[in-house]
Design a protein around this motif. Structure first.
Motif, mmCIF file in Angstrom:
data_model
loop_
_atom_site.group_PDB
_atom_site.id
_atom_site.type_symbol
_atom_site.label_atom_id
_atom_site.label_comp_id
_atom_site.label_asym_id
_atom_site.label_seq_id
_atom_site.Cartn_x
_atom_site.Cartn_y
_atom_site.Cartn_z
ATOM 1 N N ASP A 333 4.292 -0.082 -1.748
ATOM 2 C CA ASP A 333 5.419 -1.434 -1.837
ATOM 3 C C ASP A 333 5.689 -1.763 -0.476
ATOM 4 O O ASP A 333 6.623 -1.192 0.159
ATOM 5 C CB ASP A 333 6.456 -1.138 -2.595
ATOM 6 C CG ASP A 333 7.139 0.253 -2.161
ATOM 7 O OD1 ASP A 333 6.377 0.994 -1.513
ATOM 8 O OD2 ASP A 333 8.338 0.215 -2.174
ATOM 9 N N TRP A 334 4.438 -2.348 0.227
ATOM 10 C CA TRP A 334 4.882 -2.818 1.737
ATOM 11 C C TRP A 334 5.868 -3.634 2.013
ATOM 12 O O TRP A 334 6.210 -4.414 0.998
ATOM 13 C CB TRP A 334 3.694 -3.274 2.340
ATOM 14 C CG TRP A 334 2.540 -2.375 2.268
ATOM 15 C CD1 TRP A 334 1.596 -2.596 1.401
ATOM 16 C CD2 TRP A 334 2.227 -1.069 2.866
ATOM 17 N NE1 TRP A 334 0.385 -1.491 1.517
ATOM 18 C CE2 TRP A 334 0.866 -0.603 2.515
ATOM 19 C CE3 TRP A 334 2.844 -0.529 3.931
ATOM 20 C CZ2 TRP A 334 0.465 0.372 3.096
ATOM 21 C CZ3 TRP A 334 2.502 0.505 4.534
ATOM 22 C CH2 TRP A 334 1.286 1.318 4.144
ATOM 23 N N PRO A 335 6.428 -3.801 3.124
ATOM 24 C CA PRO A 335 7.402 -4.825 3.374
ATOM 25 C C PRO A 335 6.762 -6.303 3.202
ATOM 26 O O PRO A 335 5.557 -6.273 3.584
ATOM 27 C CB PRO A 335 7.946 -4.436 4.888
ATOM 28 C CG PRO A 335 7.664 -3.132 5.127
ATOM 29 C CD PRO A 335 6.390 -2.931 4.293
ATOM 30 N N ALA A 336 7.489 -7.410 2.953
ATOM 31 C CA ALA A 336 6.994 -8.738 2.955
ATOM 32 C C ALA A 336 5.998 -8.952 3.975
ATOM 33 O O ALA A 336 5.003 -9.508 3.759
ATOM 34 C CB ALA A 336 8.056 -9.640 2.485
ATOM 35 N N LYS A 337 6.553 -8.775 5.202
ATOM 36 C CA LYS A 337 5.909 -9.336 6.368
ATOM 37 C C LYS A 337 4.515 -8.444 6.557
ATOM 38 O O LYS A 337 3.675 -8.786 7.344
ATOM 39 C CB LYS A 337 6.594 -9.103 7.758
ATOM 40 C CG LYS A 337 7.206 -7.423 7.851
ATOM 41 C CD LYS A 337 7.920 -7.714 8.943
ATOM 42 C CE LYS A 337 8.502 -6.168 9.493
ATOM 43 N NZ LYS A 337 9.574 -6.073 10.662
ATOM 44 N N ALA A 338 4.355 -7.380 6.031
ATOM 45 C CA ALA A 338 3.045 -6.555 6.153
ATOM 46 C C ALA A 338 2.036 -6.504 4.853
ATOM 47 O O ALA A 338 0.894 -6.308 4.778
ATOM 48 C CB ALA A 338 3.423 -5.230 6.436
#
Length: 406
Positions: A333-338
């Motif tokens: 679950d990556w940060p949205a920017k990644a």
């Protein structure tokens, strides 16, 4: 005669018997032996006495206790010998002499000796302060203590220690007993990345075997300690301390792994980029990259023509690793920017896995290496990695040509 009184006369108040011989009494005692010392007859056995006593002799009183040793006399002698606070030893000795003479204690010789030594030490201290020698002596003492605290046994190093290598920082083979630790913020030659114990050998396995084990394990340890290869200087090398045959006999089984730089510039700051220094997103990404890189570089020892089966097995293993890491990148679950760049990187890993599959099925050596070269293509493109690193807050400047040997 009364059998209980041999040799005596019958009392006058007993009636006299007359006529004829008298029967011999059954309990009569034998007549006494003639002479001045009559046999007294049977006597009762005397009661048992304690083993240290004899009947009829008094027990001597215990000896008087020995006089005690004066405590101040001991303190005076010790203070005078070690030269610590010499005036105090002088005071202790003077008081002790008075107490010993008054109370009859022991320790007069110690008190006199301590007093004399303390007096001499006091005079020397006064002279040193008057001439300024005390300051120089204390500075030298502090410097020696500081150097001693920095020197550690090669078997007493810890993960994360920064050290200077013996012999001016060279990486040549050297027998080492002690290593000087340094603050990692200062210039240093090496950083301890981990330590492991050699097991499974009752006797020393030989220098070549020990070094092979150290090489294999330390590479893995270094990768875990410094997950981000972009933060490792290109000149950093794998370096380790291994037990010698002589130290093995005393129970030394420890291998110390390091990242080291042999040039005069050395290292400044810690190279540590493991789970203790990263957040979970950075750790997940760098772990995937590290696993993939290890699979790509796990080349068999023999030449391809000598062991084709080993090369095919290497290719299949590499394909499986890249496929697994592609799934790991997608599942996190990556940060949205990644998220977008991570999906792109996972797709590149899938493509690499296919090329490794083709290498495993290749019919000849040239075809094999052709597919391996194709698998390296996406990994040599730093564009996606730079985007990912920027999104995760990692170093985004690619390392210079000539990557680290680690």
């Amino acid at each position: 005669m009364d059998p209980s009184q041999p040799g005596g006369q019958q009392p006058s108040d007993q009636p006299q018997q007359s006529g004829g011989p008298q029967p011999h009494p059954a309990t009569a005692a034998p007549p006494p032996y003639p002479g001045p010392h009559p046999y007294p007859g049977p006597q009762p056995h005397p009661a048992y006495q304690p083993h240290h006593q004899f009947p009829g002799f008094p027990v001597p009183p215990p000896p008087p206790p020995a006089p005690s040793v004066n405590g101040l006399a001991i303190a005076s002698l010790v203070t005078g010998i070690v030269c610590c606070l010499p005036p105090l030893g002088l005071v202790f000795g003077t008081i002790a002499i008075r107490q010993i003479r008054k109370k009859g204690q022991r320790g007069l010789g110690m008190a006199f000796t301590g007093t004399i030594l303390s007096a001499v030490s006091t005079v020397l201290v006064v002279i040193m302060f008057a001439t300024g020698a005390a300051g120089s002596l204390w500075d030298g003492f502090e410097k020696g203590m500081d150097e001693a605290s920095r020197n550690r046994s090669a078997m007493d190093l810890r993960k994360g220690d920064c050290v200077d290598l013996p012999g001016g920082g060279g990486l040549e083979d050297t027998e080492v007993l002690t290593v000087q630790t340094v603050d990692c913020a200062e210039r240093h030659d090496a950083e301890i990345t981990g330590i492991f114990q050699i097991t499974g050998f009752k006797e020393y396995p030989g220098e070549s075997r020990v070094e092979a084990l150290a090489e294999e394990r330390c590479e893995k340890i270094n990768r875990k300690y410094a997950l981000d290869p972009w933060d490792i200087p290109a000149e950093a090398e794998l370096y380790y301390y291994v037990p010698l045959r002589e130290s093995w006999a005393f129970g030394d089984r420890e291998v110390v792994c390091t990242l080291a730089v042999s040039d005069k510039d050395g290292l400044t700051g810690s190279l540590r980029t493991d789970v203790a220094a990263l957040d979970r997103h950075q750790t997940a990404y760098l772990t995937a990259e590290s696993q993939a890189d290890s699979a790509s570089n796990d080349v068999p020892v023999e030449e391809y023509s000598d062991d084709r089966a080993a090369y095919r097995a290497w290719a299949r293993e590499a394909s499986a690793v890249f496929s697994a890491q592609a799934r790991a990148l997608r599942d996190h679950d990556w940060p949205a920017k990644a998220e977008k760049t991570m999906a792109k990187r996972a797709k590149e890993f899938d493509a690499v896995a296919l090329d490794w599959d083709k290498a495993a099925d290749a019919k000849g050596e040239d075809a094999f290496w052709g597919h391996v070269a194709a698998a390296d293509g996406p990994l040599e493109n730093d564009g996606t990695e730079v985007e990912v690193r920027k999104a995760l807050g990692l170093r985004s400047t690619p390392p210079p040509e000539g990557d680290s040997q680690v």
